[in-house]
Design a protein around this motif. Structure first.
Motif, mmCIF file in Angstrom:
data_model
loop_
_atom_site.group_PDB
_atom_site.id
_atom_site.type_symbol
_atom_site.label_atom_id
_atom_site.label_comp_id
_atom_site.label_asym_id
_atom_site.label_seq_id
_atom_site.Cartn_x
_atom_site.Cartn_y
_atom_site.Cartn_z
ATOM 1 N N VAL A 16 -8.096 -6.465 8.180
ATOM 2 C CA VAL A 16 -9.481 -6.597 7.725
ATOM 3 C C VAL A 16 -10.389 -5.684 8.550
ATOM 4 C CG1 VAL A 16 -11.456 -8.141 7.551
ATOM 5 C CG2 VAL A 16 -9.190 -8.965 6.915
ATOM 6 N N VAL A 17 -10.213 -5.751 9.855
ATOM 7 C CA VAL A 17 -11.069 -4.945 10.730
ATOM 8 C C VAL A 17 -10.833 -3.457 10.476
ATOM 9 C CG1 VAL A 17 -11.552 -4.356 13.113
ATOM 10 C CG2 VAL A 17 -11.212 -6.734 12.474
ATOM 11 N N GLU A 18 -9.583 -3.119 10.280
ATOM 12 C CA GLU A 18 -9.252 -1.723 9.985
ATOM 13 C C GLU A 18 -9.997 -1.234 8.737
ATOM 14 O OE1 GLU A 18 -7.418 0.653 11.223
ATOM 15 O OE2 GLU A 18 -7.295 2.005 9.478
ATOM 16 N N LEU A 19 -9.996 -2.050 7.712
ATOM 17 C CA LEU A 19 -10.680 -1.662 6.475
ATOM 18 C C LEU A 19 -12.184 -1.554 6.695
ATOM 19 C CD1 LEU A 19 -8.692 -3.760 3.850
ATOM 20 C CD2 LEU A 19 -8.618 -1.292 4.225
ATOM 21 N N GLU A 65 -13.678 -0.819 9.466
ATOM 22 C CA GLU A 65 -13.977 0.369 10.258
ATOM 23 C C GLU A 65 -13.856 1.645 9.431
ATOM 24 O OE1 GLU A 65 -12.119 0.407 14.159
ATOM 25 O OE2 GLU A 65 -14.009 -0.645 14.587
ATOM 26 N N ARG A 66 -12.847 1.681 8.602
ATOM 27 C CA ARG A 66 -12.706 2.843 7.738
ATOM 28 C C ARG A 66 -13.973 3.064 6.944
ATOM 29 N NH1 ARG A 66 -6.994 2.098 4.716
ATOM 30 N NH2 ARG A 66 -5.733 2.308 6.609
ATOM 31 N N HIS A 67 -14.478 1.985 6.410
ATOM 32 C CA HIS A 67 -15.650 2.119 5.568
ATOM 33 C C HIS A 67 -16.876 2.459 6.389
ATOM 34 C CE1 HIS A 67 -18.716 0.894 2.580
ATOM 35 N NE2 HIS A 67 -17.831 1.407 1.767
ATOM 36 N N ASP A 68 -16.931 1.869 7.577
ATOM 37 C CA ASP A 68 -18.067 2.121 8.457
ATOM 38 C C ASP A 68 -18.153 3.596 8.809
ATOM 39 O OD1 ASP A 68 -20.012 0.420 9.157
ATOM 40 O OD2 ASP A 68 -19.180 -0.157 11.090
ATOM 41 N N ALA A 69 -16.993 4.160 9.106
ATOM 42 C CA ALA A 69 -16.962 5.554 9.532
ATOM 43 C C ALA A 69 -16.899 6.471 8.315
ATOM 44 C CB ALA A 69 -15.761 5.784 10.437
ATOM 45 N N GLU A 70 -17.006 5.889 7.136
ATOM 46 C CA GLU A 70 -16.931 6.633 5.887
ATOM 47 C C GLU A 70 -15.658 7.467 5.807
ATOM 48 O OE1 GLU A 70 -20.348 7.907 4.128
ATOM 49 O OE2 GLU A 70 -21.752 6.843 5.440
ATOM 50 N N ILE A 71 -14.610 6.953 6.421
ATOM 51 C CA ILE A 71 -13.322 7.613 6.316
ATOM 52 C C ILE A 71 -12.722 7.274 4.966
ATOM 53 C CG2 ILE A 71 -10.957 7.667 7.186
ATOM 54 C CD1 ILE A 71 -12.113 6.825 9.911
ATOM 55 N N GLU A 72 -12.298 8.288 4.265
ATOM 56 C CA GLU A 72 -11.598 8.012 3.018
ATOM 57 C C GLU A 72 -10.163 7.657 3.357
ATOM 58 O OE1 GLU A 72 -12.601 7.460 0.076
ATOM 59 O OE2 GLU A 72 -14.631 7.759 0.880
ATOM 60 N N GLY A 73 -9.595 6.800 2.624
ATOM 61 C CA GLY A 73 -8.214 6.425 2.908
ATOM 62 C C GLY A 73 -7.807 5.388 1.905
ATOM 63 N N PRO A 74 -6.588 4.978 1.967
ATOM 64 C CA PRO A 74 -6.150 3.956 1.024
ATOM 65 C C PRO A 74 -7.022 2.722 1.190
ATOM 66 C CG PRO A 74 -4.557 4.243 2.801
ATOM 67 C CD PRO A 74 -5.549 5.336 2.922
ATOM 68 N N HIS A 75 -7.412 2.160 0.095
ATOM 69 C CA HIS A 75 -8.290 1.005 0.153
ATOM 70 C C HIS A 75 -7.500 -0.285 0.117
ATOM 71 C CE1 HIS A 75 -11.955 3.210 0.061
ATOM 72 N NE2 HIS A 75 -11.620 3.850 -1.030
ATOM 73 N N SER A 76 -6.240 -0.170 0.429
ATOM 74 C CA SER A 76 -5.418 -1.357 0.306
ATOM 75 C C SER A 76 -4.351 -1.352 1.392
ATOM 76 C CB SER A 76 -4.786 -1.371 -1.086
ATOM 77 O OG SER A 76 -3.859 -2.405 -1.173
ATOM 78 N N ILE A 77 -4.133 -2.511 1.974
ATOM 79 C CA ILE A 77 -3.101 -2.650 2.997
ATOM 80 C C ILE A 77 -2.207 -3.802 2.572
ATOM 81 C CG2 ILE A 77 -2.669 -3.335 5.378
ATOM 82 C CD1 ILE A 77 -5.197 -1.958 6.215
ATOM 83 N N THR A 78 -0.924 -3.623 2.705
ATOM 84 C CA THR A 78 -0.010 -4.688 2.312
ATOM 85 C C THR A 78 0.654 -5.306 3.531
ATOM 86 O OG1 THR A 78 0.454 -3.641 0.191
ATOM 87 C CG2 THR A 78 2.041 -5.252 0.982
ATOM 88 N N LEU A 79 0.682 -6.612 3.557
ATOM 89 C CA LEU A 79 1.320 -7.325 4.660
ATOM 90 C C LEU A 79 2.435 -8.202 4.113
ATOM 91 C CD1 LEU A 79 -1.865 -8.573 6.541
ATOM 92 C CD2 LEU A 79 -0.451 -6.602 7.099
ATOM 93 N N THR A 80 3.460 -8.359 4.897
ATOM 94 C CA THR A 80 4.547 -9.218 4.429
ATOM 95 C C THR A 80 4.592 -10.495 5.262
ATOM 96 O OG1 THR A 80 6.117 -8.166 5.910
ATOM 97 C CG2 THR A 80 5.941 -7.263 3.701
ATOM 98 N N CYS A 81 5.056 -11.555 4.641
ATOM 99 C CA CYS A 81 5.145 -12.846 5.310
ATOM 100 C C CYS A 81 6.542 -13.059 5.856
ATOM 101 C CB CYS A 81 4.852 -13.965 4.323
ATOM 102 S SG CYS A 81 3.274 -13.789 3.505
ATOM 103 N N SER A 82 6.685 -14.047 6.687
ATOM 104 C CA SER A 82 8.019 -14.382 7.179
ATOM 105 C C SER A 82 8.153 -15.899 7.268
ATOM 106 C CB SER A 82 8.246 -13.740 8.545
ATOM 107 O OG SER A 82 7.213 -14.127 9.416
ATOM 108 N N PRO A 83 9.377 -16.380 7.171
ATOM 109 C CA PRO A 83 9.576 -17.827 7.239
ATOM 110 C C PRO A 83 9.440 -18.323 8.669
ATOM 111 C CG PRO A 83 11.637 -16.692 6.704
ATOM 112 C CD PRO A 83 10.628 -15.639 6.993
#
Lengths: 332, 332
Positions: free
Chosen positions: B303-306, B308-326
């Motif tokens: 969340v923070v990464e996204l 900051e990207r927007h804050d710095a007006e850095i273009e980049g993928p607008h999506s991050i995928t995370l995986t869960c674990s048992p």
DNA sequence: GCCGTTTGTGTAATCGTGTGCACAATCCAT
DNA sequence: ATGGATTGTGCACACGATTACACAAACGGC
């Protein structure tokens, strides 16, 4: 329509579109204001069309009223405060007040945080946290002149406080435990410095004193399950106590688990365990905790009452006292 | 000193006191700004003496940058979100950003609430709640052009999203339960409409399908302990299932208690119960829940990464995928 | 028809900062 | 010593709304 990076439209621009002056726009959004019925309707229609809403920042600057409320809390996840936070946030929202959360946990610089919030000219401050000195809060916020609602009583015209009295409830609980034959009591504090912790301990200490007893041991945790578990092991093992009064419910659950798992003791037969707060989780079937509980709704009612008094500049007592009551479970 | 109802001092007044212009006052508080070393020191000293701090409301109006962040959440007390909320608030505070909580629980008018927050020109919006349609959020906030971080993916340049993938973890968990001999599975949803709930259910449904199985029953709760308890009684009694996958950990604990107390069943022997979220409480000794857990820290880092990207007006993928674990406990 | 009152709208100042521009002072290199 | 670059400060305006004041129009009672 959506997805456009349209800049927000200003009142002056909308004025041009509606063929009026920006003052009239403002009046259209002020409920009781001299403006023609037809003009208002037309403006509101145009406003809706262009997605105009008055800028609250600019309004606050002019008004000297931000409609922001700072909530100073220890933590967000902490169940002991969470229920009250939740209730209060709802009540504030219903009054069109927006809560800003200041989270004092860990080593965040509480003073700097409060100073930051004070620059936003918050209208009110509610201090839930016992990690922050009331005097600090007053010093930081007095320039912006909000009301401060706090646990900790402080004689100051800018501070309203809510006093909690759990002495009767503590007396009832101790009565029951003593009658059940328990003899060696321990108090498990949540912190070693907070004002509220000392108060709570005193309620029980006085109930014990009345019966010629006192705490045989005292331990210090940090309001967490893990600390409750760990300290209880020590108390039971080293100090051989048979009753533990805990600073909150979460530690009490930890203590109960420690008694069960590590030492194979049962409650309330072998040892008695008492929590404080009366959180919902304490009543869950798997916990069924005996706890000294505060009526959360009454507490928040009191907070809102104090806020409203100050908002309406009504003079009145700046302090409200609430009493606690025992909630019986299977741990004492 | 304290207790005075002193009105807050303004930059112009301080300017007079320090014998400079108000512009210079402003520069003294802007870290990299052309101003004489001596002048700045003198101003800061006078400012400290009179308790001056720049007015953040006025600054925001001028800057077009409020440093406010709206957090749209279901509830505050809810443990499933609370840990993430807590982490995020800390990270925001460290960046001198102040969080405004919008609480969507119950019947509060979510749209009106979001509109209210949008008038405060928040810089960012983080949507934790699955009670609010992402399209509504975009429509309401797009005029103020903040970034919106959300669970729910939405193809829109103003929305960054965090995708959660728990399919592998669900597969591992189902594998274990099937190997243990369970045959009749039920899914206990937290809501009957939310996007995230459907997604989670699909992870497990696909894992079952891979083994020629499917859910024999489905129930709907409201993410609460009580609803978990109540629905589990029905599922076990009426539908005779021997494995319940729950929409979150809290309902799983309720279901486990129901199995134990009402029907006298044990876990994981008689029936298997699985939670989701991986909240701290699930790991407590008295719960020891098997759960499909998400790394909260990683989530908030994203969340923070996204942001900051927007804050710095850095273009980049607008999506991050995370995986869960048992996370294995004693309930499955 | 006339004057006093009410109603509706525009003008301009205000809230407290930040900042582009202008200008004086200082500094450095030749 | 001189010209150009750098540094430090003030002036004035912008940000986007609210509101006291002024004033025109409409209205009503006689």
């Amino acid at each position: 329509m959506s997805g456009m990076n349209k800049r927000r439209i200003t009142s002056k621009e909308l004025a041009k579109l509606a063929g009026v002056s920006s003052a009239t726009i403002s009046r259209a959004f002020s409920p009781d204001s001299r403006i023609g019925r037809a003009t208002r309707d037309r403006i509101l229609a145009v406003a809706r069309e262009y997605g105009y809403q008055p800028n609250a920042i600019a309004r606050s600057l002019n008004n000297q009223r931000s409609r922001l409320v700072a909530l100073v809390v220890n933590a967000i996840g902490n169940p002991c405060e969470a229920e009250e936070q939740q209730l209060l946030v709802h009540r504030l929202q219903a009054r069109q007040l927006l809560p800003i959360i200041l989270c004092c946990a860990d080593h965040s610089d509480r003073l700097q945080l409060m100073r930051l919030a004070s620059t936003y000219q918050v209208d009110h401050v509610v201090v839930f946290s016992d990690m922050v000195s009331m005097q600090d809060a007053v010093d930081i916020f007095h320039t912006t002149k909000p009301i401060i609602v706090s646990f900790e009583p402080l004689e100051n015209e800018n501070v309203s406080s809510i006093r909690i009295d759990g002495s009767e409830a503590a007396d009832e609980i101790i009565e029951k435990i003593v009658r059940d034959g328990k003899k060696r009591f321990a108090y498990l504090s949540g912190t070693n410095s907070s004002w509220i912790d000392k108060l709570r301990r005193r309620w029980f200490a006085e109930a014990l004193a009345k019966r010629g007893l006192s705490f045989e041991a005292q331990a210090f945790g940090d309001y967490s399950y893990d600390s409750g578990f760990k300290e209880a092991v020590l108390l039971l093992h080293r100090d051989k106590v048979d009753a533990i009064i805990c600073g909150n419910d979460v530690m009490a659950i930890g203590a109960r688990d420690a008694a069960r798992r590590v030492l194979g003791k049962s409650t309330p037969g072998d040892i008695a365990i008492v929590g404080q707060d009366g959180i919902a989780m304490a009543a869950w079937d798997c916990n069924d905790l005996t706890t000294l509980s505060l009526d959360h709704t009454a507490f928040i009612d009191a907070v809102v009452e104090l806020i409203e008094r100050h908002d309406a500049e009504i003079e009145g007592p700046h302090s409200i006292t609430l009493t606690c009551s025992p909630r019986w479970g299977s741990t004492a």
